[in-house]
Motif scaffolding. Sequence first.
Motif, PDB file in Angstrom:
ATOM      1  N   PRO A 273       0.762  -1.135   0.142  1.00  0.00           N
ATOM      2  CA  PRO A 273       0.065   0.167   0.014  1.00  0.00           C
ATOM      3  C   PRO A 273       0.921   1.262  -0.286  1.00  0.00           C
ATOM      4  O   PRO A 273       0.155   2.587  -0.253  1.00  0.00           O
ATOM      5  CB  PRO A 273      -0.731  -0.122   1.157  1.00  0.00           C
ATOM      6  N   TYR A 274       2.105   1.319   0.223  1.00  0.00           N
ATOM      7  CA  TYR A 274       2.800   2.356   0.361  1.00  0.00           C
ATOM      8  C   TYR A 274       4.174   2.444  -0.657  1.00  0.00           C
ATOM      9  O   TYR A 274       5.166   1.598  -0.723  1.00  0.00           O
ATOM     10  CB  TYR A 274       3.629   2.337   1.623  1.00  0.00           C
ATOM     11  N   PRO A 275       3.793   3.177  -1.911  1.00  0.00           N
ATOM     12  CA  PRO A 275       4.714   2.797  -3.215  1.00  0.00           C
ATOM     13  C   PRO A 275       6.023   3.146  -2.775  1.00  0.00           C
ATOM     14  O   PRO A 275       7.020   2.770  -3.590  1.00  0.00           O
ATOM     15  CB  PRO A 275       4.233   4.137  -4.171  1.00  0.00           C
ATOM     16  N   LYS A 276       6.334   4.283  -1.839  1.00  0.00           N
ATOM     17  CA  LYS A 276       8.075   4.452  -1.632  1.00  0.00           C
ATOM     18  C   LYS A 276       8.627   3.524  -0.806  1.00  0.00           C
ATOM     19  O   LYS A 276       9.896   3.292  -0.822  1.00  0.00           O
ATOM     20  CB  LYS A 276       8.127   5.823  -1.033  1.00  0.00           C
ATOM     21  N   LEU A 277       7.878   2.685  -0.245  1.00  0.00           N
ATOM     22  CA  LEU A 277       8.448   1.513   0.639  1.00  0.00           C
ATOM     23  C   LEU A 277       9.036   0.415  -0.224  1.00  0.00           C
ATOM     24  O   LEU A 277       8.450  -0.176  -1.005  1.00  0.00           O
ATOM     25  CB  LEU A 277       7.674   1.225   1.804  1.00  0.00           C
ATOM     26  N   VAL A 278      10.254   0.148   0.250  1.00  0.00           N
ATOM     27  CA  VAL A 278      10.970  -1.356  -0.288  1.00  0.00           C
ATOM     28  C   VAL A 278      11.291  -2.269   0.758  1.00  0.00           C
ATOM     29  O   VAL A 278      11.856  -1.926   1.641  1.00  0.00           O
ATOM     30  CB  VAL A 278      12.144  -0.938  -1.155  1.00  0.00           C
ATOM     31  N   ALA A 279      10.646  -3.460   0.588  1.00  0.00           N
ATOM     32  CA  ALA A 279      10.621  -4.559   1.551  1.00  0.00           C
ATOM     33  C   ALA A 279      12.112  -5.269   1.449  1.00  0.00           C
ATOM     34  O   ALA A 279      12.318  -5.558   0.364  1.00  0.00           O
ATOM     35  CB  ALA A 279       9.570  -5.507   1.462  1.00  0.00           C
ATOM     36  N   LEU A 280      12.714  -5.433   2.518  1.00  0.00           N
ATOM     37  CA  LEU A 280      13.974  -6.296   2.434  1.00  0.00           C
ATOM     38  C   LEU A 280      14.091  -7.121   3.560  1.00  0.00           C
ATOM     39  O   LEU A 280      14.158  -6.601   4.789  1.00  0.00           O
ATOM     40  CB  LEU A 280      15.241  -5.274   2.524  1.00  0.00           C
ATOM     41  N   ALA A 281      13.759  -8.468   3.094  1.00  0.00           N
ATOM     42  CA  ALA A 281      13.968  -9.323   4.287  1.00  0.00           C
ATOM     43  C   ALA A 281      15.621  -9.785   4.532  1.00  0.00           C
ATOM     44  O   ALA A 281      16.278 -10.200   3.713  1.00  0.00           O
ATOM     45  CB  ALA A 281      13.363 -10.723   3.676  1.00  0.00           C
ATOM     46  N   ALA A 282      15.795  -9.438   5.794  1.00  0.00           N
ATOM     47  CA  ALA A 282      17.211  -9.828   6.319  1.00  0.00           C
ATOM     48  C   ALA A 282      17.209  -9.582   7.914  1.00  0.00           C
ATOM     49  O   ALA A 282      16.334  -8.871   8.428  1.00  0.00           O
ATOM     50  CB  ALA A 282      18.061  -8.303   5.710  1.00  0.00           C
ATOM     51  N   ASP A 283      18.016 -10.689   8.481  1.00  0.00           N
ATOM     52  CA  ASP A 283      18.137 -10.547   9.974  1.00  0.00           C
ATOM     53  C   ASP A 283      19.333  -9.548  10.443  1.00  0.00           C
ATOM     54  O   ASP A 283      20.493  -9.969  10.041  1.00  0.00           O
ATOM     55  CB  ASP A 283      18.796 -12.277  10.163  1.00  0.00           C
ATOM     56  N   VAL A 284      18.926  -8.729  10.913  1.00  0.00           N
ATOM     57  CA  VAL A 284      19.939  -7.764  11.420  1.00  0.00           C
ATOM     58  C   VAL A 284      21.088  -8.228  12.280  1.00  0.00           C
ATOM     59  O   VAL A 284      21.963  -7.510  12.656  1.00  0.00           O
ATOM     60  CB  VAL A 284      19.248  -6.342  11.954  1.00  0.00           C
ATOM     61  N   THR A 285      20.493  -9.442  12.907  1.00  0.00           N
ATOM     62  CA  THR A 285      21.405  -9.896  14.047  1.00  0.00           C
ATOM     63  C   THR A 285      22.747 -10.898  13.449  1.00  0.00           C
ATOM     64  O   THR A 285      23.533 -11.382  14.234  1.00  0.00           O
ATOM     65  CB  THR A 285      20.795 -10.725  15.046  1.00  0.00           C
ATOM     66  N   THR A 286      22.704 -11.223  12.353  1.00  0.00           N
ATOM     67  CA  THR A 286      23.519 -11.855  11.567  1.00  0.00           C
ATOM     68  C   THR A 286      24.501 -10.947  10.603  1.00  0.00           C
ATOM     69  O   THR A 286      24.182  -9.914  10.079  1.00  0.00           O
ATOM     70  CB  THR A 286      23.030 -13.125  10.888  1.00  0.00           C
ATOM     71  N   GLU A 287      25.697 -11.413  10.641  1.00  0.00           N
ATOM     72  CA  GLU A 287      26.669 -10.751   9.547  1.00  0.00           C
ATOM     73  C   GLU A 287      26.116 -10.675   8.173  1.00  0.00           C
ATOM     74  O   GLU A 287      26.045  -9.882   7.367  1.00  0.00           O
ATOM     75  CB  GLU A 287      28.095 -11.551   9.669  1.00  0.00           C
ATOM     76  N   GLU A 288      25.633 -11.900   7.866  1.00  0.00           N
ATOM     77  CA  GLU A 288      25.086 -12.198   6.490  1.00  0.00           C
ATOM     78  C   GLU A 288      23.947 -11.362   6.300  1.00  0.00           C
ATOM     79  O   GLU A 288      23.684 -10.676   5.298  1.00  0.00           O
ATOM     80  CB  GLU A 288      24.525 -13.404   6.341  1.00  0.00           C
ATOM     81  N   GLY A 289      23.200 -11.174   7.262  1.00  0.00           N
ATOM     82  CA  GLY A 289      21.938 -10.177   7.277  1.00  0.00           C
ATOM     83  C   GLY A 289      22.271  -8.718   6.767  1.00  0.00           C
ATOM     84  O   GLY A 289      21.694  -8.034   6.141  1.00  0.00           O
ATOM     85  N   ARG A 290      23.444  -8.273   7.708  1.00  0.00           N
ATOM     86  CA  ARG A 290      23.730  -6.993   7.647  1.00  0.00           C
ATOM     87  C   ARG A 290      24.691  -7.067   6.074  1.00  0.00           C
ATOM     88  O   ARG A 290      24.195  -5.697   5.596  1.00  0.00           O
ATOM     89  CB  ARG A 290      24.683  -6.576   8.696  1.00  0.00           C
ATOM     90  N   GLU A 291      25.131  -7.664   5.682  1.00  0.00           N
ATOM     91  CA  GLU A 291      25.835  -7.618   4.288  1.00  0.00           C
ATOM     92  C   GLU A 291      24.701  -7.395   3.290  1.00  0.00           C
ATOM     93  O   GLU A 291      24.911  -6.918   2.260  1.00  0.00           O
ATOM     94  CB  GLU A 291      26.492  -9.016   4.086  1.00  0.00           C
ATOM     95  N   THR A 292      23.616  -8.142   3.288  1.00  0.00           N
ATOM     96  CA  THR A 292      22.387  -8.011   2.375  1.00  0.00           C
ATOM     97  C   THR A 292      21.795  -6.465   2.674  1.00  0.00           C
ATOM     98  O   THR A 292      21.614  -5.828   1.416  1.00  0.00           O
ATOM     99  CB  THR A 292      21.089  -8.973   2.851  1.00  0.00           C
ATOM    100  N   ILE A 293      21.889  -5.984   3.646  1.00  0.00           N
ATOM    101  CA  ILE A 293      21.376  -4.587   3.743  1.00  0.00           C
ATOM    102  C   ILE A 293      22.260  -3.602   3.266  1.00  0.00           C
ATOM    103  O   ILE A 293      21.912  -2.763   2.494  1.00  0.00           O
ATOM    104  CB  ILE A 293      21.164  -4.455   5.553  1.00  0.00           C
ATOM    105  N   VAL A 294      23.667  -3.757   3.727  1.00  0.00           N
ATOM    106  CA  VAL A 294      24.724  -2.974   2.989  1.00  0.00           C
ATOM    107  C   VAL A 294      24.503  -3.081   1.492  1.00  0.00           C
ATOM    108  O   VAL A 294      24.888  -2.042   0.649  1.00  0.00           O
ATOM    109  CB  VAL A 294      26.026  -3.274   3.578  1.00  0.00           C
TER     110      VAL A 294
END
Length: 306
Positions: A62-83
């Motif tokens: 419902p929110y056109p500007k929002l981009v969903a990113l599935a990532a676990d911030v508690t893991t290095e792999e998740g943070r690398e996905t975000i970066v």
Amino acid sequence: MSFRVSAAFQTAIKGEKNSSVALVSGGRSGIGLAVAKKLASFDFIDHVIAVSRSITPQDVAPYPKLVALAADVTTEEGRETIVSKVKEYHDKKQQLRYLVHSAGSIEPIKSVLDIKPEEMRKSMVLNCEAPFFLTTALYPFMKPMDSSGGVAGRVLHVSSGAAHGAPPVGWAAYGIGKAAFFQSYKVLEREFRQEGGHVVVGSFKPGVVDTSMQGTIRAASQDSMPVVENFRNMKAKTEEAKNSAPHKARPPPKGALDSPDNVAFFAEFLLLGTTDEEFANASDTNEYDIRDSKLYPLWIDEELLP
């Protein structure tokens, strides 16, 4: 005076020559989603990356500007996905203008005598370690892209009153983690300032808010959390507070739960209505508090001021 006519606001909305993006952890629901939606309303923000372990594109459809990113911030792999995602925008000359840390967990709700080491570690990682290392990893992408100056990126911690003094019995792991989170705000703020102030860090206490965390609290036993009935009573009084000017900034209700959308109004004030020095709040040994009545005239709708 409303922050919308302040000099700080005028500086913020001018922004960079290039468009910007924002990122919110815990962006699937609660305060995180409310703040993400508020950030999306800023004209100079092209996209808001909403991060959560289980978020899907349908959650933010419902929110056109929002981009969903599935990532676990508690893991290095998740943070690398975000970066990696942020780098995609940065490569297109889009600064990460805002980083909001809203992800957190109150579990385990237990006596200090019952908490297991692995439970304490899990709480500390989510409530302190993950946002700390996500901030340092994203620091290069938050610095102004204009070599002649530009606008500093801002990191906003969604903190908790549990970080200060002894929290309710049962909240030991959460209180310790949030106290460390508060200290990380102070440390990051000082060191980033000494690095030239290219990224500014701020923090605030959102009060008691009607989120899924509150559902976890109300489900706790009285043995593990003796004051649980107080929170159940607050929920019972919340519907009336919700129906009071739901789309306008208002004082946090007394004896009831505030709404995530109202907290987003306060976050908007901090992000847009303060100078870098005010946002960092370095001279204060505490942090901003949504319940601070001295700030009410700056962010609450005039007609709703007490």
